[in-house]
Write a protein that holds these residues in place. Structure first.
Motif, PDB file in Angstrom:
ATOM      1  N   GLN A   1      22.162   4.490  36.584  1.00  0.00           N
ATOM      2  CA  GLN A   1      21.841   5.563  35.654  1.00  0.00           C
ATOM      3  C   GLN A   1      21.512   6.853  36.421  1.00  0.00           C
ATOM      4  O   GLN A   1      21.927   7.937  36.035  1.00  0.00           O
ATOM      5  CB  GLN A   1      20.646   5.159  34.802  1.00  0.00           C
ATOM      6  N   GLY A   2      20.763   6.674  37.501  1.00  0.00           N
ATOM      7  CA  GLY A   2      20.424   7.834  38.326  1.00  0.00           C
ATOM      8  C   GLY A   2      21.684   8.516  38.842  1.00  0.00           C
ATOM      9  O   GLY A   2      21.848   9.730  38.731  1.00  0.00           O
ATOM     10  N   ARG A   3      22.593   7.718  39.352  1.00  0.00           N
ATOM     11  CA  ARG A   3      23.835   8.296  39.885  1.00  0.00           C
ATOM     12  C   ARG A   3      24.642   8.968  38.787  1.00  0.00           C
ATOM     13  O   ARG A   3      25.202  10.042  38.954  1.00  0.00           O
ATOM     14  CB  ARG A   3      24.687   7.198  40.545  1.00  0.00           C
TER      15      ARG A   3
ATOM     16  N   GLU B   1      23.535  10.257  35.960  1.00  0.00           N
ATOM     17  CA  GLU B   1      22.940  11.522  35.503  1.00  0.00           C
ATOM     18  C   GLU B   1      23.212  12.640  36.500  1.00  0.00           C
ATOM     19  O   GLU B   1      23.494  13.772  36.123  1.00  0.00           O
ATOM     20  CB  GLU B   1      21.439  11.353  35.274  1.00  0.00           C
ATOM     21  N   ALA B   2      23.176  12.318  37.789  1.00  0.00           N
ATOM     22  CA  ALA B   2      23.470  13.337  38.800  1.00  0.00           C
ATOM     23  C   ALA B   2      24.915  13.822  38.634  1.00  0.00           C
ATOM     24  O   ALA B   2      25.199  15.023  38.697  1.00  0.00           O
ATOM     25  CB  ALA B   2      23.252  12.768  40.194  1.00  0.00           C
ATOM     26  N   ALA B   3      25.808  12.863  38.371  1.00  0.00           N
ATOM     27  CA  ALA B   3      27.221  13.236  38.204  1.00  0.00           C
ATOM     28  C   ALA B   3      27.402  14.098  36.966  1.00  0.00           C
ATOM     29  O   ALA B   3      28.160  15.076  36.966  1.00  0.00           O
ATOM     30  CB  ALA B   3      28.082  11.976  38.110  1.00  0.00           C
ATOM     31  N   VAL B   4      26.658  13.732  35.896  1.00  0.00           N
ATOM     32  CA  VAL B   4      26.763  14.527  34.668  1.00  0.00           C
ATOM     33  C   VAL B   4      26.264  15.945  34.921  1.00  0.00           C
ATOM     34  O   VAL B   4      26.896  16.923  34.521  1.00  0.00           O
ATOM     35  CB  VAL B   4      25.969  13.853  33.526  1.00  0.00           C
ATOM     36  N   ALA B   5      25.154  16.068  35.642  1.00  0.00           N
ATOM     37  CA  ALA B   5      24.595  17.401  35.911  1.00  0.00           C
ATOM     38  C   ALA B   5      25.577  18.222  36.747  1.00  0.00           C
ATOM     39  O   ALA B   5      25.824  19.399  36.482  1.00  0.00           O
ATOM     40  CB  ALA B   5      23.257  17.262  36.636  1.00  0.00           C
ATOM     41  N   GLU B   6      26.160  17.562  37.734  1.00  0.00           N
ATOM     42  CA  GLU B   6      27.113  18.267  38.599  1.00  0.00           C
ATOM     43  C   GLU B   6      28.317  18.730  37.790  1.00  0.00           C
ATOM     44  O   GLU B   6      28.812  19.845  37.949  1.00  0.00           O
ATOM     45  CB  GLU B   6      27.564  17.333  39.721  1.00  0.00           C
ATOM     46  N   HIS B   7      28.740  17.824  36.894  1.00  0.00           N
ATOM     47  CA  HIS B   7      29.890  18.172  36.069  1.00  0.00           C
ATOM     48  C   HIS B   7      29.579  19.368  35.165  1.00  0.00           C
ATOM     49  O   HIS B   7      30.382  20.269  34.996  1.00  0.00           O
ATOM     50  CB  HIS B   7      30.301  16.965  35.219  1.00  0.00           C
ATOM     51  N   ARG B   8      28.358  19.361  34.603  1.00  0.00           N
ATOM     52  CA  ARG B   8      27.970  20.451  33.713  1.00  0.00           C
ATOM     53  C   ARG B   8      27.991  21.777  34.496  1.00  0.00           C
ATOM     54  O   ARG B   8      28.496  22.791  34.017  1.00  0.00           O
ATOM     55  CB  ARG B   8      26.569  20.172  33.168  1.00  0.00           C
ATOM     56  N   GLU B   9      27.466  21.731  35.694  1.00  0.00           N
ATOM     57  CA  GLU B   9      27.419  22.911  36.553  1.00  0.00           C
ATOM     58  C   GLU B   9      28.843  23.428  36.823  1.00  0.00           C
ATOM     59  O   GLU B   9      29.157  24.602  36.681  1.00  0.00           O
ATOM     60  CB  GLU B   9      26.727  22.501  37.868  1.00  0.00           C
ATOM     61  N   HIS B  10      29.697  22.487  37.185  1.00  0.00           N
ATOM     62  CA  HIS B  10      31.091  22.809  37.485  1.00  0.00           C
ATOM     63  C   HIS B  10      31.762  23.434  36.256  1.00  0.00           C
ATOM     64  O   HIS B  10      32.458  24.444  36.355  1.00  0.00           O
ATOM     65  CB  HIS B  10      31.798  21.511  37.878  1.00  0.00           C
ATOM     66  N   GLU B  11      31.510  22.834  35.088  1.00  0.00           N
ATOM     67  CA  GLU B  11      32.120  23.340  33.858  1.00  0.00           C
ATOM     68  C   GLU B  11      31.656  24.764  33.569  1.00  0.00           C
ATOM     69  O   GLU B  11      32.443  25.621  33.172  1.00  0.00           O
ATOM     70  CB  GLU B  11      31.724  22.430  32.672  1.00  0.00           C
ATOM     71  N   SER B  12      30.372  25.029  33.768  1.00  0.00           N
ATOM     72  CA  SER B  12      29.892  26.359  33.412  1.00  0.00           C
ATOM     73  C   SER B  12      30.468  27.387  34.389  1.00  0.00           C
ATOM     74  O   SER B  12      30.801  28.503  34.000  1.00  0.00           O
ATOM     75  CB  SER B  12      28.363  26.402  33.337  1.00  0.00           C
TER      76      SER B  12
ATOM     77  N   ALA C   1      34.663  14.547  32.063  1.00  0.00           N
ATOM     78  CA  ALA C   1      33.245  14.239  32.269  1.00  0.00           C
ATOM     79  C   ALA C   1      33.111  12.840  32.852  1.00  0.00           C
ATOM     80  O   ALA C   1      33.973  11.992  32.656  1.00  0.00           O
ATOM     81  CB  ALA C   1      32.519  14.336  30.935  1.00  0.00           C
ATOM     82  N   PRO C   2      32.040  12.594  33.577  1.00  0.00           N
ATOM     83  CA  PRO C   2      31.855  11.251  34.130  1.00  0.00           C
ATOM     84  C   PRO C   2      31.737  10.216  33.009  1.00  0.00           C
ATOM     85  O   PRO C   2      31.220  10.518  31.929  1.00  0.00           O
ATOM     86  CB  PRO C   2      30.536  11.372  34.913  1.00  0.00           C
TER      87      PRO C   2
END
Lengths: 106, 435
Positions: free
Chosen positions: B206-208, B210-221, B174-175
């Motif tokens: 923070q914006g960057r 959160e975007a990385a976290v969202a992308e990571h979550r997507e990738h994980e799912s 995770a980021p």
């Protein structure tokens, strides 16, 4: 005729199929014994096409790609029937030899 | 969608000549991808990112390339030329095909090749021929130390490897905020209006983040989904394999008890298993008919022998600098027929050995071997199967031989082998050995 060619022709006997469809049908026909790799499959298809035993049937779009379907030509059907006859004759002789059939063996 | 995997497979297809790719590449790529993709967009996206064409697939393409470059059926004339690409296409495969499939022919070397490379090619081709000769010479001796086939070994153990998720099993880390956080203003800078700038930088980071976290979550799912699909496939496979093995073993066991009572069909079945388990060099026929005579406790085998062209008609290759060609040096006819006779004698002895050592003495007391070749009658154009040799051996006499030391042709002669070829009718000889 090689075993692979025999299976490929047989896979096309009932309906035209595309490349991977032939792989699946050959696996089915052979009870899972023959699993054609793509390179071997096309090595057989190109020769059968060159000998005029099969020909392209149609192209169908699938997931953004075109799948080419192949079908038996009339010659192909004849060659397959002849090969099947030959193999059946062989099998008959073997059955006689094994004592599984009563037919006189000459 | 199938970008990465497709690109990797197309790279493999570059082994094939250009004219062939023009015609078939699209179709082959499609068929290949059909075998991988599941139809589920998320799983497919993931698979195409991480999967690679397997070794067997690559080998099948290399084999095809070998045939095409050798100017097999349908290849334009110019592809007789040996170029750089040929050497890329797995030289060993090529050479086996060269000698088995191609007539003796002069192979022209592309003018661009440096002399040493051409000489090396000639040496490699020669080495491949010698390798082939060696495998023919060892047809008998190479199997003597192998364990005999037994009913136990015919029983199937279901292949149930542990589930290997491969790259699907590895989560991408995770980021980490510390990789995003701006450096805090230190010391006096804090009093020089840098605090506001720090706050601004922090908000951007923070914006960057959160975007990385969202992308990571997507990738994980996506990964979890593909993993679940793979796991379900695996369980289905294992269950099927177990059921198949159980059915197979029950069948072998029933054959085993029938074999022990000398039931003819089961004895013949077992002997066929023995012959099937025997590994011959590529290109050898795998045809045989087996019968069993219970009162005589005699197994009769009709065995298709390889044709004489399995003996390489080329002895070596040499590079002729003056004409810039690699030239085959032919093997003398005498040597070819001598080697061939030795080879088919060795096959006969090997078959007797394999049957005697696998089958119990109470069931198999003697073996009769008849070897034939499949060929075309030049006079009638019809397929014929002339017999080349016939030999019978009883167990005690055969087991007395020291096979590792014998000269196959001489040994067969001693066993009383005959070469019935001359007396054999040109066709309809399927039943000759039963008479």
């Amino acid at each position: 005729m090689t075993g692979q060619a025999f299976f490929v022709l047989t896979a096309l006997a009932d309906e035209p199929r595309h490349g991977y469809g032939i792989v699946g049908e050959v696996a089915e026909l052979s009870g899972g014994r023959v699993r054609l790799k793509i390179g071997s499959l096309y090595g057989v298809l190109d020769r059968l096409a060159a000998e005029g035993l099969i020909e392209p049937d149609r192209d169908e779009a699938h997931d953004g790609r075109l799948r080419r379907y192949y079908r038996l030509t009339r010659d192909g059907r004849g060659a397959l029937a002849q090969e099947a006859e030959l193999r059946a004759a062989t099998a008959r002789v073997v059955r006689v030899r094994l004592g599984l059939a009563a037919e006189a063996a000459g | 969608m199938s970008g990465g995997l497709e690109r990797r497979y197309r790279r493999v297809l570059r082994l094939l000549p250009g004219y062939y790719r023009e015609q078939w590449e699209q179709d082959m790529t499609g068929a290949f991808l059909d075998g991988w993709l599941t139809g589920d967009p998320e799983a497919d996206e993931y698979i195409s990112r991480v999967a690679w064409p397997g070794w067997a697939e690559v080998t099948s393409v290399a084999g095809l390339a070998a045939r095409l470059y050798l100017g097999g059926a349908g290849a334009p004339r110019r592809y007789f030329a040996w170029g750089q690409a040929v050497r890329r296409a797995v030289l060993a495969v090529l050479l086996v095909h060269a000698v088995l499939a191609a007539d003796i022919q002069q192979v022209s070397v592309s003018g661009k090749l440096p002399v040493e490379a051409a000489q090396r090619d000639a040496e490699e081709q020669t080495a491949a021929v010698q390798e082939q000769i060696k495998s023919l010479d060892e047809v008998l001796t190479s199997v003597l130390a192998l364990p005999a086939v037994s009913f136990d070994r015919l029983m199937a153990t279901p292949r149930t490897p542990a589930f290997d998720p491969g790259p699907l099993g590895v989560a991408v880390p995770a980021p980490d905020w510390s990789d995003f956080a701006p450096a805090k203003p230190a010391g006096l800078l804090r009093f020089l209006g840098r605090t506001a700038r720090f706050k601004r930088q922090t908000a951007q980071a923070q914006g960057r983040f959160e975007a990385a976290v969202a992308e990571h979550r997507e990738h994980e799912s996506q990964r979890q989904h593909a993993l679940a699909v793979a796991r379900a496939k695996y369980h289905k496979k294992v269950t099927e394999a177990r059921a198949q093995a159980a059915a197979r073993n029950a069948y072998v066991a029933s054959r085993q008890s029938a074999f022990a009572t000398g039931e003819a069909e089961s004895v013949a079945w077992f002997v066929r298993c023995v012959l099937r388990a025997s590994r011959y060099p590529d290109g050898f026929p795998r045809e045989y008919q087996v019968t069993y005579d219970r009162p005589a406790r005699n197994v009769t085998v009709e065995f298709e022998l390889p044709a004489q062209h399995v003996v390489p008609p080329v002895r070596s290759y040499r590079y002729v600098k003056a004409r810039d060609v690699i030239e085959p040096v032919p093997r003398p006819e005498d040597e070819i027929s001598q080697r061939y006779e030795r080879l088919i004698s060795a096959i006969a002895l090997r078959t007797l050995h394999e049957i005697f050592s696998a089958a119990a003495p109470e069931v198999v007391r003697a073996v009769s071997f008849t070897g034939y070749v499949s060929t075309t009658d030049q006079a009638t154009g019809k397929p014929v199967r002339p017999h080349l040799l016939a030999v019978s051996a009883e167990r005690p006499a055969f087991e007395d031989l020291v096979l590792a030391e014998v000269e196959p042709s001489a040994c067969l002669a001693r066993l009383g082998a005959v070469a019935p070829a001359a007396a054999e009718p040109a066709q309809g000889d399927w039943n000759a050995a039963a008479d």
